[in-house]
Design a protein around this motif. Structure first.
Motif, mmCIF file in Angstrom:
data_model
loop_
_atom_site.group_PDB
_atom_site.id
_atom_site.type_symbol
_atom_site.label_atom_id
_atom_site.label_comp_id
_atom_site.label_asym_id
_atom_site.label_seq_id
_atom_site.Cartn_x
_atom_site.Cartn_y
_atom_site.Cartn_z
ATOM 1 N N GLY A 114 48.168 -12.862 -13.250
ATOM 2 C CA GLY A 114 47.150 -14.393 -13.244
ATOM 3 C C GLY A 114 45.906 -14.038 -12.685
ATOM 4 N N PHE A 115 45.375 -14.968 -12.532
ATOM 5 C CA PHE A 115 43.802 -15.100 -11.829
ATOM 6 C C PHE A 115 43.951 -15.648 -10.196
ATOM 7 C CE2 PHE A 115 43.061 -15.082 -16.414
ATOM 8 C CZ PHE A 115 42.355 -14.123 -16.248
ATOM 9 N N VAL A 116 43.257 -15.057 -9.338
ATOM 10 C CA VAL A 116 42.965 -15.533 -8.053
ATOM 11 C C VAL A 116 41.617 -15.327 -7.607
ATOM 12 C CG1 VAL A 116 45.270 -14.900 -7.574
ATOM 13 C CG2 VAL A 116 43.413 -13.219 -7.157
ATOM 14 N N PRO A 117 41.008 -16.162 -6.849
ATOM 15 C CA PRO A 117 39.726 -16.170 -6.364
ATOM 16 C C PRO A 117 39.512 -14.675 -5.691
ATOM 17 C CG PRO A 117 40.564 -18.002 -5.441
ATOM 18 C CD PRO A 117 41.765 -17.185 -6.061
ATOM 19 N N ALA A 118 38.489 -13.813 -6.119
ATOM 20 C CA ALA A 118 38.113 -12.617 -5.523
ATOM 21 C C ALA A 118 37.958 -12.795 -4.080
ATOM 22 C CB ALA A 118 37.025 -11.803 -6.224
ATOM 23 N N GLY A 119 37.335 -13.770 -3.616
ATOM 24 C CA GLY A 119 36.835 -13.901 -2.137
ATOM 25 C C GLY A 119 38.059 -14.049 -1.176
ATOM 26 N N LYS A 120 39.669 -14.354 -1.812
ATOM 27 C CA LYS A 120 40.783 -14.311 -1.099
ATOM 28 C C LYS A 120 41.487 -13.067 -0.914
ATOM 29 C CE LYS A 120 40.879 -19.249 -0.911
ATOM 30 N NZ LYS A 120 41.848 -20.419 -0.536
ATOM 31 N N LEU A 121 40.722 -11.886 -1.621
ATOM 32 C CA LEU A 121 41.513 -10.836 -1.558
ATOM 33 C C LEU A 121 40.793 -9.650 -0.544
ATOM 34 C CD1 LEU A 121 42.397 -10.463 -5.161
ATOM 35 C CD2 LEU A 121 43.778 -10.956 -3.733
ATOM 36 N N GLN A 122 41.408 -8.806 -0.107
ATOM 37 C CA GLN A 122 40.642 -7.658 0.743
ATOM 38 C C GLN A 122 41.494 -6.379 0.223
ATOM 39 O OE1 GLN A 122 41.066 -8.287 4.826
ATOM 40 N NE2 GLN A 122 43.155 -7.733 4.880
ATOM 41 N N PRO A 123 40.745 -5.333 0.227
ATOM 42 C CA PRO A 123 41.541 -3.701 -0.113
ATOM 43 C C PRO A 123 42.665 -3.690 0.911
ATOM 44 C CG PRO A 123 39.122 -3.586 -0.154
ATOM 45 C CD PRO A 123 39.283 -5.131 0.533
ATOM 46 N N TYR A 124 43.762 -3.320 0.313
ATOM 47 C CA TYR A 124 45.194 -2.917 1.217
ATOM 48 C C TYR A 124 44.799 -1.509 1.766
ATOM 49 C CZ TYR A 124 49.970 -2.748 2.592
ATOM 50 O OH TYR A 124 51.010 -2.615 3.379
#
Length: 124
Positions: A114-124
């Motif tokens: 599904g979709f999530v806000p891009a701003g709440k993700l960081q590269p792992y």
């Protein structure tokens, strides 16, 4: 000529401009330093065995460069939005939603997609 400094001699005017720019630069540097100390550091959490298995599965399906970690809890509010917890690992499928919005990314959460806000993700 209608401004208060319009009658000021040119060298005095340029000195005032230079002083103002230096003061603004100092304020900006102070703000940046304060912002860096107030902003929480990136999330790094140890994974339980089930999460480790999910991460290994995501790596094998999508590759390590596609993995992202959720930086804060996400509550899905629209159709196809995911609800995820801070620290969860997801794989990026598309960096845009179906309407071309680049601030919502399509991710694989190791089962649901599904979709999530891009701003709440960081590269792992």
């Amino acid at each position: 000529s209608q401004m208060p400094h319009g009658r000021m001699p040119l060298p005095s005017f340029w000195k005032m401009v230079e002083d103002t720019l230096q003061q603004s630069g100092a304020q900006l540097r102070t703000f940046c330093q304060t912002f860096q100390t107030v902003t929480p550091s990136p999330v790094t959490q140890t994974l339980n065995p089930a999460e480790e298995q999910k991460v290994l599965s995501l790596v094998s399906k999508h590759g390590p460069d596609k993995l992202y970690q959720v930086t804060s809890n996400i509550s899905g509010s629209k159709d196809l939005d995911l609800t995820l917890q801070r620290g969860q690992i997801v794989a990026l499928l598309q960096s845009v939603d179906t309407k071309g919005n680049m601030s919502r990314w399509l991710v694989d959460a190791g089962g649901p997609r599904g979709f999530v806000p891009a701003g709440k993700l960081q590269p792992y």
